[in-house]
Design a protein around this motif. Structure first.
Motif, PDB file in Angstrom:
ATOM      1  N   ILE D  42       0.839  -1.203   0.000  1.00  0.00           N
ATOM      2  CA  ILE D  42       0.000   0.000   0.000  1.00  0.00           C
ATOM      3  C   ILE D  42       0.870   1.247   0.000  1.00  0.00           C
ATOM      4  O   ILE D  42       1.883   1.297   0.693  1.00  0.00           O
ATOM      5  N   GLY D  43       0.476   2.210  -0.838  1.00  0.00           N
ATOM      6  CA  GLY D  43       1.293   3.413  -0.973  1.00  0.00           C
ATOM      7  C   GLY D  43       2.166   3.348  -2.226  1.00  0.00           C
ATOM      8  O   GLY D  43       3.072   4.128  -2.404  1.00  0.00           O
ATOM      9  N   GLU D  44       1.816   2.403  -3.100  1.00  0.00           N
ATOM     10  CA  GLU D  44       2.491   2.170  -4.388  1.00  0.00           C
ATOM     11  C   GLU D  44       2.933   3.458  -5.081  1.00  0.00           C
ATOM     12  O   GLU D  44       2.164   4.400  -5.169  1.00  0.00           O
ATOM     13  N   ARG D  46       4.965   5.209  -8.645  1.00  0.00           N
ATOM     14  CA  ARG D  46       5.075   4.923 -10.074  1.00  0.00           C
ATOM     15  C   ARG D  46       6.540   4.833 -10.506  1.00  0.00           C
ATOM     16  O   ARG D  46       6.959   5.499 -11.424  1.00  0.00           O
ATOM     17  N   ASP D  47       7.352   4.058  -9.840  1.00  0.00           N
ATOM     18  CA  ASP D  47       8.759   4.136 -10.203  1.00  0.00           C
ATOM     19  C   ASP D  47       9.458   2.803 -10.239  1.00  0.00           C
ATOM     20  O   ASP D  47      10.648   2.710  -9.976  1.00  0.00           O
ATOM     21  N   GLN D  51       9.490  -4.440  -9.994  1.00  0.00           N
ATOM     22  CA  GLN D  51      10.482  -5.469 -10.250  1.00  0.00           C
ATOM     23  C   GLN D  51      11.339  -5.800  -9.044  1.00  0.00           C
ATOM     24  O   GLN D  51      11.947  -6.859  -8.991  1.00  0.00           O
ATOM     25  N   PRO D  64       0.355  -4.662 -10.774  1.00  0.00           N
ATOM     26  CA  PRO D  64       0.254  -3.253 -10.393  1.00  0.00           C
ATOM     27  C   PRO D  64      -1.210  -2.832 -10.365  1.00  0.00           C
ATOM     28  O   PRO D  64      -2.027  -3.362 -11.111  1.00  0.00           O
ATOM     29  N   ILE D  65      -1.512  -1.897  -9.509  1.00  0.00           N
ATOM     30  CA  ILE D  65      -2.883  -1.417  -9.403  1.00  0.00           C
ATOM     31  C   ILE D  65      -3.018  -0.035 -10.049  1.00  0.00           C
ATOM     32  O   ILE D  65      -3.978   0.237 -10.761  1.00  0.00           O
ATOM     33  N   LEU D  66      -2.043   0.796  -9.842  1.00  0.00           N
ATOM     34  CA  LEU D  66      -2.110   2.134 -10.431  1.00  0.00           C
ATOM     35  C   LEU D  66      -1.593   2.134 -11.863  1.00  0.00           C
ATOM     36  O   LEU D  66      -0.626   1.440 -12.175  1.00  0.00           O
ATOM     37  N   PRO D  68       0.710   3.598 -14.662  1.00  0.00           N
ATOM     38  CA  PRO D  68       2.038   4.171 -14.426  1.00  0.00           C
ATOM     39  C   PRO D  68       2.193   5.610 -14.927  1.00  0.00           C
ATOM     40  O   PRO D  68       3.171   6.255 -14.602  1.00  0.00           O
ATOM     41  N   LYS D  70       0.879   9.640 -15.125  1.00  0.00           N
ATOM     42  CA  LYS D  70       0.267  10.481 -14.108  1.00  0.00           C
ATOM     43  C   LYS D  70      -0.188  11.815 -14.680  1.00  0.00           C
ATOM     44  O   LYS D  70      -1.357  12.169 -14.606  1.00  0.00           O
ATOM     45  N   MET D  71       0.753  12.556 -15.294  1.00  0.00           N
ATOM     46  CA  MET D  71       0.419  13.894 -15.766  1.00  0.00           C
ATOM     47  C   MET D  71      -0.547  13.848 -16.940  1.00  0.00           C
ATOM     48  O   MET D  71      -1.277  14.801 -17.191  1.00  0.00           O
ATOM     49  N   LEU D 219       2.779   6.912 -21.605  1.00  0.00           N
ATOM     50  CA  LEU D 219       4.075   7.169 -20.959  1.00  0.00           C
ATOM     51  C   LEU D 219       5.000   7.953 -21.886  1.00  0.00           C
ATOM     52  O   LEU D 219       5.823   8.754 -21.425  1.00  0.00           O
ATOM     53  N   GLU D 222       4.007  11.342 -21.480  1.00  0.00           N
ATOM     54  CA  GLU D 222       4.481  11.784 -20.163  1.00  0.00           C
ATOM     55  C   GLU D 222       5.915  12.341 -20.258  1.00  0.00           C
ATOM     56  O   GLU D 222       6.267  13.275 -19.530  1.00  0.00           O
ATOM     57  N   TYR D 223       6.742  11.770 -21.144  1.00  0.00           N
ATOM     58  CA  TYR D 223       8.100  12.312 -21.338  1.00  0.00           C
ATOM     59  C   TYR D 223       8.036  13.768 -21.794  1.00  0.00           C
ATOM     60  O   TYR D 223       8.841  14.595 -21.382  1.00  0.00           O
TER      61      TYR D 223
END
Lengths: 337, 337, 337, 337
Positions: D42-44, D46-47, D51, D64-66, D68, D70-71, D219, D222-223
């Protein structure tokens, strides 16, 4: 089963999911995370409770934890299944070779090739009598006449006959002539056929459909196993991808993956898997090195005159050479041919 | 058919190809290029002469020129085929809507939903009685009881019943209850089933297999057409690709492609094509805009309690909304719902 | 090039195609078939004349006859290219092993693993200093510091350093530290990068893009070869398909196909090709049996603590075991490790 | 993040996972099921902590639940991003049209077509000056000369120029001439290029790579977003699948999916998405009906003489017709063209 709620799901929605889980006879466990909440459903069964949960309001997705197949799994049966019929043994130390023409075409052709492959290490004789063909205008097989010729070849050589069954109502007739019922790739999810083949009690060779996942492949095997018939062999024969330099893409990682997840023996068909004569031998060697329990290969006395699939068929000399090369690789991985 | 010789093929190899072409009853024509030679075979037939040539020595590849399907082609029949049965018309100006639950579950469920979809513009009622399920542990349908309920719903509404047939021996029984025989995606190349469905004389709705090319799809239709049954509808329901945010990938370019190459009507199934309730309506609109002749959609009075496919099923309100939106798009492309 | 006219194309349309072919400096040859006409264009060049013809009215499609790559082809150079740099030789009788961690993480890590893989048969040391990562939030590599550590490891072991270059402007800097420039799968069609790498004069290891055809892969190599740099190695590392039990699908038929069509050496990366530690060794054996000239494998002293790709990385014991198994298979195909 | 232990994992292995989770600064939560145990983290973040866990002994897989990214997510920014530059607006009520030739070929060509598309509803002018071509033997663009011609066309028409950038070092030069930097499909994961484009401050049009998942696509966006540049447009242009009747498969469910998961505007390119002139208009209509914010289309005064991509290019009449048809569909979905 893990039910992932959407970020911002309301308490009412979470409560509703908990209630549904308990109605399904499972225990629930709510985990409140920093950004969202998940609900674990404990006591998961393999029967489609997933969808009872994923349509509830506020649910983002449902993640199953257990694999949906059971009888095919190494969880249930650890020791390797070995299929034995006449001179064919699949799943033991020797690597089985099932060879023969795409289609049975004539008495001379099938008897000749049967003797030849027997002398060169094969334990099974393949040959289509009922042929599923993409085009209705292509040769459809000799049908029952072809079965009689296969049976004659079996009598002369002791090879196990492996031939495809295309419809449930053909099973009893085929059962008189064949030792193994082959389910073709196009029929991997033809469930009435899987059940009819299973109920025959004969060993079943199940080919992977060209767009089947491992899970779907093992669930198809499960349809046969559920009839009580444990004699199932899985055959990787290539998948449909964007690649256009081969007829199909032959993904050999299937072999170690299946060896880890199921007790059923695994065969590779490099003829369909590549669709090109010139690539068959290299892929047969690779399949053996990857750990396959058997090879299924098309051989024809004169591929140029074959009525089907000539472009991926070995001639007798190429087959003999393939066996010689595979035998060396088999020894290098502590197997035999 | 164009036979492309390898660079450096010998004159003897070229002569051999010419001879083979003429043995096959075709005329040959040799074209000597700057880097290699090609041999055209004129009078090409649709029966697999390709492979008689591609295994000859010195041949690099054989390129067919004619499409292998014939009766499905606009070359053979220019005017659009229209399928009409009860209140369903597919292939004319109106866009047909076939709607209903994934599975028939109860009398109340099927009669209720049938009335609802009829009032909202549907001409056909879908509903599975014999269900092909990936897992043997999933609900397999109400079988004959389900057919009786479908027939009752038909009587009350005038809707045409569309239900799936899974085995050739079921055709006569289904023919008593259904107006259209559906061949599911898993059975697109189940040739005995295609022939049995064709011979029933009933309209056939043929779903595209998830890894079938257009050529394979049209050749599967050709199996039905060859029985003399011209009432065939093609249904795009999504293909298997690497995409994992949808259940399948729904490739709508299929619609204009088929409209150009075949006279058969084309239906789109956005429920299976996306596998997600939240994407169904947008893709239904897109299908109409692309020129589809019909839509096939899963609707259930309470998707959360559906025994199968709830995650891709619309509830009644969402269905009504979908029809309203599709109706506007239909008018924008000079069609009707 | 063969221009296939639509059935019913007019004489005017055919004449127009003939005229266009001759304007392009080619000879034309019209073949009138029973159902349609084709026009051969003789003297075909590899420069995109195809599209000048396929948009003409009445044309159905244009079928190229020549492969579009040239310098990579065995047509142009029959003898196998061998790449040699420090202790690495790729394309000769020994099978090259390039091993090391996904990312350079610390001096201790890279020096330790370099000595270990050198002692166990590797000729090349892999290790990322500039890491292309799918997520901007993942570890991006030690950058120039990582290169210095690789160079130190090289000095101590004699191994050839193989590391990835991500941008043309980095080439001069990397050239000071590395023996081989690796072009990653994501950059296979980054043409400015291919040209810059080629112009460095260093050997280039080109990874196949996950959706690249063989033709596209060889044309990417052609971009490097065109700079005059012949030291190109091709690396199969898996393709994107619907399979979800592995990270990518590793299609080993690539190996014999490339061995037949190009003189460039062929390497297989079973780490990325499977994405699962437990499948790497079986696929390494299979790659050797299929005829690969080299293996590229991820090894880390403690995969669990690796900053990237731990899930597909061997630990030292597993690597040693892999080499032992591959050595036996290599001997069985008359190669060495 | 949910860590799924293998059936039969030992208590020590479970404890080790718990310890690792806590070392990573997360809270752990063990759930003991009937057949296996899972551990929630809990508190996963995105980094890439995933692994660090999936290589631990006894772990079967990590889920994974979230998401990856974000923005780019609607979790972070609910209101739709609108990109405005000169006469181009993407993301508002009007559907943007970006049209023009594949390549800039001459002053006459680009000025003529610019005026024409402007008069017919376009807000952006596409045209390649630096062309990424699969073959090094194909036309590579007019380079800086092409940019000057684009700028001249912009001056005369007010259209926003959209042109592709192929290398980070070209960004400053292109920024002098273009209004939007296009990142091509081949470069979707060229991270130095994404960062350089982002840092230019210009709007960026990011094309989906042909084998990119939605997660990889977002993603990549996101870059760009991470540089502080919020002006990013996503463009679906087709994916690589087994389909061979179109150049790529155009999966329009991308449109509603992205509209639900990101605030960035979504454009569809039916020219590359189909690769066939005869399918472009139908798919443009479908894209509008699916909810696209814009269309990107190839138009050329004389496609037959185009130096690139003629086979998928509309001529002026066909473009005018396409706009007329799309305008009607746009109105049916409460948008404008």
């Amino acid at each position: 089963m893990i039910v992932v709620m959407k970020p911002g799901a309301s308490q009412g929605q979470i409560d509703h999911v908990v209630e549904r889980i308990e109605q399904l006879g499972l225990r629930s466990h709510v985990i409140v995370g920093t950004e969202l909440t998940v609900v674990a459903a404990i006591g998961e069964k393999r029967d489609g409770t997933k969808q009872a949960l994923e349509t509830a309001d506020g649910v983002d997705k449902v993640v199953p934890i257990l694999a949906p197949y059971k009888m095919a799994s190494t969880e249930v049966k650890k020791e390797k299944t070995v299929v034995r019929t006449r001179s064919l043994e699949v799943g033991g130390k020797p690597i089985a070779v099932i060879a023969g023409p795409c289609s049975v075409e004539s008495r001379e052709q099938i008897l000749g090739i049967a003797k030849f492959v027997k002398e060169n290490g094969a334990g099974g004789l393949r040959g289509g009598a009922f042929k599923p063909r993409t085009s209705p205008y292509s040769f459809q097989g000799l049908k029952e006449k072809g079965l009689e010729l296969l049976a004659e070849a079996r009598e002369q050589t002791g090879l196990a006959v492996v031939t495809e069954v295309m419809a449930p109502e053909h099973v009893p007739m085929l059962a008189e002539y064949t030792d193994v019922l082959q389910i073709g790739a196009r029929n991997m999810q033809n469930y009435p056929l899987l059940e009819a083949a299973g109920e025959s009690g004969l060993p079943v060779l199940l080919k992977r459909g060209p767009s089947a996942t491992m899970e779907e492949f093992l669930l198809a095997a499960e349809y046969v196993l559920k009839t009580g018939n444990q004699q199932v062999m899985l055959c990787e024969r290539g998948i449909r991808t964007f690649e256009d330099h081969t007829r199909f893409t032959l993904p050999l990682a299937t072999v170690p993956y299946l060896q880890q997840h199921t007790h059923l023996p695994v065969i590779v068909d490099p003829s369909h898997g590549t669709g090109k004569t010139g690539l068959v031998t290299a892929m047969a060697r690779a399949a053996v090195a990857a750990g396959a329990d058997g090879l299924m290969v098309e051989v024809h006395p004169n591929p140029e005159k074959a009525l089907s699939d000539g472009f991926q068929t070995l001639n007798p000399d190429a087959f003999r050479q393939m066996i010689a090369e595979c035998r060396r690789v088999a020894q290098a991985v502590d197997r035999l041919i």
